[in-house]
Scaffold this motif. Structure first.
Motif, PDB file in Angstrom:
ATOM      1  N   GLU B  19       0.819  -1.201   0.000  1.00 33.23           N
ATOM      2  CA  GLU B  19       0.000   0.000   0.000  1.00 33.23           C
ATOM      3  C   GLU B  19       0.858   1.258   0.000  1.00 33.23           C
ATOM      4  N   GLU B  20       1.975   1.206   0.689  1.00 30.78           N
ATOM      5  CA  GLU B  20       2.820   2.390   0.752  1.00 30.78           C
ATOM      6  C   GLU B  20       4.092   2.247  -0.087  1.00 30.78           C
ATOM      7  N   GLU B  21       5.020   1.453   0.364  1.00 30.66           N
ATOM      8  CA  GLU B  21       6.348   1.453  -0.248  1.00 30.66           C
ATOM      9  C   GLU B  21       6.862   0.043  -0.500  1.00 30.66           C
ATOM     10  N   GLY B  22       7.465  -0.161  -1.651  1.00 37.49           N
ATOM     11  CA  GLY B  22       8.112  -1.434  -1.945  1.00 37.49           C
ATOM     12  C   GLY B  22       7.149  -2.515  -2.354  1.00 37.49           C
ATOM     13  N   ASN B  28      16.283  -0.732   4.201  1.00 35.50           N
ATOM     14  CA  ASN B  28      16.410   0.520   4.938  1.00 35.50           C
ATOM     15  C   ASN B  28      17.834   0.878   5.334  1.00 35.50           C
ATOM     16  N   TYR B  53      15.364   4.327   0.958  1.00 30.96           N
ATOM     17  CA  TYR B  53      15.233   5.479   1.842  1.00 30.96           C
ATOM     18  C   TYR B  53      15.926   6.697   1.230  1.00 30.96           C
ATOM     19  N   ALA B  54      15.605   7.865   1.749  1.00 30.44           N
ATOM     20  CA  ALA B  54      16.152   9.098   1.193  1.00 30.44           C
ATOM     21  C   ALA B  54      17.639   9.214   1.489  1.00 30.44           C
ATOM     22  N   MET B  98      11.706  10.239  -4.192  1.00 27.66           N
ATOM     23  CA  MET B  98      10.907   9.741  -3.072  1.00 27.66           C
ATOM     24  C   MET B  98       9.503  10.351  -3.123  1.00 27.66           C
ATOM     25  N   SER B 100       6.828   9.330  -2.218  1.00 26.88           N
ATOM     26  CA  SER B 100       6.006   9.088  -1.038  1.00 26.88           C
ATOM     27  C   SER B 100       6.250  10.134   0.044  1.00 26.88           C
ATOM     28  N   ASN B 101       7.258  10.983  -0.167  1.00 26.53           N
ATOM     29  CA  ASN B 101       7.618  11.917   0.893  1.00 26.53           C
ATOM     30  C   ASN B 101       6.950  13.271   0.700  1.00 26.53           C
ATOM     31  N   SER B 102       6.082  13.602   1.616  1.00 25.50           N
ATOM     32  CA  SER B 102       5.489  14.936   1.678  1.00 25.50           C
ATOM     33  C   SER B 102       5.539  15.378   3.128  1.00 25.50           C
ATOM     34  N   ASN B 156      18.395  10.542   7.020  1.00 30.62           N
ATOM     35  CA  ASN B 156      19.045  10.160   8.268  1.00 30.62           C
ATOM     36  C   ASN B 156      20.558  10.208   8.059  1.00 30.62           C
TER      37      ASN B 156
END
Lengths: 67, 179
Positions: B19-22, B28, B53-54, B98, B100-102, B156
């Motif tokens: 639903e979200e990622e991958g 990670n 990941y970012a 990315m 998905s990143n907001s 990170n």
């Protein structure tokens, strides 16, 4: 053997079909997935933006744990 | 953390969904070796086949092209920039934005004495992209190679520094000011 959401170090010659979540690589290991099939697996959880706490619940077929 | 070399090879990923990622795979920390696999009809909001990941901020040129963000040219000092600066948050999977990143932010920081980055020095990512419009850089007019740092709350840096301190060194931007 049921592999649902299972920690693995070696995963070879397996077929996973239609289950919720697949395998997770063990932390701190050099894990290998070889000659396997992952088909119609689903990950329905919404994890929001928790990037480094519990990614093992993301990714429908293979997720990588924090090392 | 112990360095890991994980390998995924000669495998088939078909019709998997997250639903979200991958849709098929997500990682990670250590980038796995993904060799000779077949991916078909996998779906996810971000990373249909593989998500990670970012790691970096890239400059968006002409709306689509991603380039390493290392330099800004012909920048006015003390007044608002006259061209928007669009940036994108990319993942460990090369130039994968990315999307998905907001909500995460990206910010210019002062790196040298006698300089400033004010006005709109922080912007927020929406679907992995953000645009600086009202930013004001300050240095001596005509100054060349003035350093500013850019970083994002989505990255990170502690983990990246552990993984590869050279590849993931601080992103320092050289700004060349106009007279």
């Amino acid at each position: 053997m049921i592999f649902r959401n299972t920690l693995v170090k070696e995963f070879t010659d397996n077929v996973l079909v239609g289950i919720n979540r697949g395998v997770k690589f063990m932390a701190n290991s050099n894990a290998t997935v070889t000659n396997s099939t992952f088909k119609e697996m689903k990950q329905n959880r919404k994890e929001g933006k928790i990037y480094y706490s519990d990614l093992s619940h993301l990714g429908s077929a293979i997720g990588k744990q924090i090392d | 953390m112990v360095p890991c070399v994980n390998t995924i090879e000669n495998s088939f990923f078909y019709g998997n969904a997250a639903e979200e990622e991958g849709g098929a795979i997500i990682y990670n920390t250590y980038q796995p070796k993904i060799l000779n696999n077949t991916f078909q009809n996998n779906t996810a909001n971000f990373g249909e086949d593989v998500a990670s990941y970012a790691t970096r901020i890239k400059l968006v040129v002409n709306g689509t092209n991603l380039v390493d963000f290392v330099e800004l040219n012909d920048v006015p000092s003390g007044i608002k920039i006259d061209s928007p600066i669009e940036v994108a948050l990319v993942s460990a999977e090369s130039d994968q934005i990315m999307t998905s990143n907001s909500g995460s932010t990206v910010k210019f920081y002062i790196f040298e004495d006698g300089t400033n980055a004010r006005g709109q020095n922080t912007v927020t990512f929406k679907n992995g992209r953000a645009t600086f419009i009202n930013t004001i850089f300050v240095a001596k007019p005509g100054a060349k190679n003035v350093k500013f740092k850019i970083s994002s709350s989505a990255i990170n840096y502690k983990v990246l520094q552990y993984l590869d301190p050279v590849k993931y060194a601080d992103q320092i931007i050289s700004v060349n000011f106009r007279w």
